[in-house]
Design an enzyme around this catalytic site. Structure first.
Site, PDB file in Angstrom:
ATOM      1  N   CYS A 207       0.864  -1.178   0.000  1.00  0.00           N
ATOM      2  CA  CYS A 207       0.000   0.000   0.000  1.00  0.00           C
ATOM      3  C   CYS A 207       0.902   1.230   0.000  1.00  0.00           C
ATOM      4  O   CYS A 207       2.073   1.145   0.345  1.00  0.00           O
ATOM      5  CB  CYS A 207      -0.903   0.000   1.225  1.00  0.00           C
ATOM      6  SG  CYS A 207      -0.020   0.185   2.774  1.00  0.00           S
TER       7      CYS A 207
ATOM      8  N   UNK B 129      -0.939   4.453   5.013  1.00  0.00           N
ATOM      9  CA  UNK B 129      -0.736   4.331   6.453  1.00  0.00           C
ATOM     10  C   UNK B 129      -0.010   3.056   6.876  1.00  0.00           C
ATOM     11  O   UNK B 129       0.822   3.090   7.759  1.00  0.00           O
ATOM     12  CB  UNK B 129      -2.060   4.449   7.183  1.00  0.00           C
TER      13      UNK B 129
END
Length: 145
Positions: free
Chosen positions: A45, A48
């Site tokens: 990703c 976060u």
């Protein structure tokens, strides 16, 4: 007061002590399975989750550009993995990176035989252009090329 622990508690304590030593950082290439390895990508990703993994983020943002035939692919919510690919982009193996340090990831990528350039835009030696990853015994045989 007795200091003896019941067998189950002893087993749990032993497992807790051994688990960190046997984490994903102990990956050893199976060269039979990785026959034909020519490229790889890091799937992760971009947000976060990667921000929580400082070592992996440093590898992704700072080191990947130096490796020939190693790219990054953003996948929302994905745990960071090194995906090893064959000549026709077929998936050979996935290696989780979350528990590894930047140094361990770099060592693994180099052990797999990927060429690290001096600069992101530097030329790649001819022996690494088409098949950057080779078993260690093959690379030593061709060191004079």
């Amino acid at each position: 007061m007795s200091l003896l622990l019941p067998p189950l508690a002893l087993l749990l304590l032993l497992a807790a002590l051994v688990a960190p030593a046997t984490a994903a950082t102990a990956y050893r290439p199976d060269w039979n399975r990785l026959s034909g390895l020519t490229r790889a990508r890091v799937e992760t990703c971009g947000g976060u989750q990667l921000n929580r993994l400082k070592e992996v983020k440093a590898f992704v943002t700072q080191d990947i550009p130096f490796y020939h035939n190693l790219v990054m692919k953003h996948l929302p919510g994905a745990d960071p993995e090194l995906v090893l690919l064959g000549r026709r982009y077929e998936e050979l193996e996935r290696i989780p990176l979350s528990e590894m340090t930047r140094e361990e990831i770099n060592a693994l990528v180099q052990e797999l035989g990927f060429y690290r350039k001096a600069a992101p835009d530097a030329q790649v030696p001819p022996e690494y252009v088409w098949a950057p990853a080779k078993p260690p015994e093959e690379t030593s045989d061709h060191a004079d090329l």
